[in-house]
Design an enzyme around this catalytic site. Structure first.
Site, mmCIF file in Angstrom:
data_model
loop_
_atom_site.group_PDB
_atom_site.id
_atom_site.type_symbol
_atom_site.label_atom_id
_atom_site.label_comp_id
_atom_site.label_asym_id
_atom_site.label_seq_id
_atom_site.Cartn_x
_atom_site.Cartn_y
_atom_site.Cartn_z
ATOM 1 N N ARG A 12 0.807 -1.225 0.000
ATOM 2 C CA ARG A 12 0.000 0.000 0.000
ATOM 3 C C ARG A 12 0.842 1.279 0.000
ATOM 4 O O ARG A 12 0.381 2.331 0.444
ATOM 5 C CB ARG A 12 -0.957 0.021 1.189
ATOM 6 N N GLU B 207 -5.611 3.351 5.449
ATOM 7 C CA GLU B 207 -5.440 3.182 4.002
ATOM 8 C C GLU B 207 -6.098 4.347 3.271
ATOM 9 O O GLU B 207 -5.615 4.802 2.241
ATOM 10 C CB GLU B 207 -6.051 1.857 3.543
ATOM 11 N N SER C 82 -11.647 0.144 1.539
ATOM 12 C CA SER C 82 -11.028 -0.325 2.786
ATOM 13 C C SER C 82 -10.457 0.854 3.563
ATOM 14 O O SER C 82 -9.694 1.652 3.023
ATOM 15 C CB SER C 82 -9.913 -1.329 2.478
#
Length: 307
Positions: free
Chosen positions: A163, A294, A212
């Site tokens: 990420r 995130e 998310s």
């Protein structure tokens, strides 16, 4: 900035451009006509911070807005060309659209099908799903530096991690080259249909969310396989902390999938972010896992109303 060919707007509200429908205005909002127009804009005011906005799918803009120039790439940056197993896509091309076009040409980029957002954003955050990441298919990217200089970014330049990437601050990706394994179009289409069905069954796809909310504590994406027994998933530790369905104002952790932050109607950015921070605290207390956001959070807090 009088010679710009794109659209430049002052004090542009951003809430309607984000999936969560929250946030204040940006000082400047620019939609460039093409890469040359974008380069001219970047060179015109080197001191001003810039933020590149995709479709607003992974974003909380705080209620006080953004003291920066927001750049949103559009029609001049969404082309897709396929040569063999190589796919060249404009940074504004939607992940899902790229996956579909690639599949039709027999190129497997199916992991992108259920990722909301643009290809430029997928590179910046090394987006991934079902065990595959952008880093696995990335070849190179064309970009403009904050000074408007055209550069080519390699895998080594970006140093992809879970990420994350090392995209230099202020750099605007304009085009991405990817290479996926070959596959039969019918099989790739069937796989994507299965992925979409699983997403529909497990995620709040009809609610206002930003995807998310937190990264998986394990440091990698779920493979989506039934035999994936890995337990350190964000949704699982949120559930263990009793925060499924938790609310603050009109912000809620989805009862359907507790790693999705939902605007149930009229929530503020402050409520959404505050609930997220409460979840992080409760998860750490209950499980010892530290959750990391995130969802990208930008801008200034709004003013607190007088008591």
């Amino acid at each position: 900035m009088t010679d710009l060919r794109g659209t430049l707007t002052e004090n542009r509200p951003l809430a309607d451009l984000t999936w969560l429908r929250v946030g204040g205005p940006a000082d400047l909002f620019f939609q460039p006509a093409d890469a040359d127009d974008l380069a001219a804009f970047l060179r015109a005011d080197l001191a001003r911070p810039v933020f590149v906005m995709g479709v607003g799918s992974n974003l909380i803009v705080r209620d006080g807005g953004l003291r920066a120039a927001v750049i949103r790439l559009g029609r001049g940056f969404n082309g897709i060309r396929i040569d063999g197993t190589r796919v060249r896509a404009g940074a504004a091309a939607l992940d899902a659209h790229v996956a579909r076009k690639a599949a039709a040409a027999g190129v497997d980029l199916t992991f992108l099908r259920t990722i909301p957002g643009t290809i430029g954003g997928a590179v910046a955050m090394n987006a991934g799903c079902y065990g595959t990441y952008m880093a696995d298919v990335f070849v190179e990217a064309t970009a403009l530096t904050r000074a408007g200089e055209a550069i080519t970014l390699t895998r080594e330049d970006l140093n992809f991690r879970y990420r994350q990437s090392d995209l230099p601050p202020g750099t605007v990706i304009t085009e991405v080259v990817m290479e996926g394994p070959p596959g039969a179009p019918e099989a790739l289409e069937a796989r994507m249909a299965d992925q979409l069905a699983k997403r529909e069954a497990t995620q709040p796809t009809k609610d206002r969310t930003a995807g998310s909310t937190f990264r998986n504590p394990a440091g990698f994406s779920s493979t989506g396989r039934a035999d994936d027994t890995h337990e350190a998933k964000a949704w699982a530790v949120i559930d263990a902390a009793g925060m499924r369905g938790a609310m603050r104002g009109a912000a809620q952790m989805s009862p359907k999938h507790p790693n999705f932050l939902v605007n149930t109607g009229g929530a503020t950015a402050a409520e959404l972010e505050s609930l997220g921070e409460e979840v992080r605290k409760k998860v750490f207390q209950a499980t010892g896992h530290s959750l990391h956001w995130e969802v990208i959070r930008i801008g200034q807090p709004g003013r607190t109303p007088p008591a």
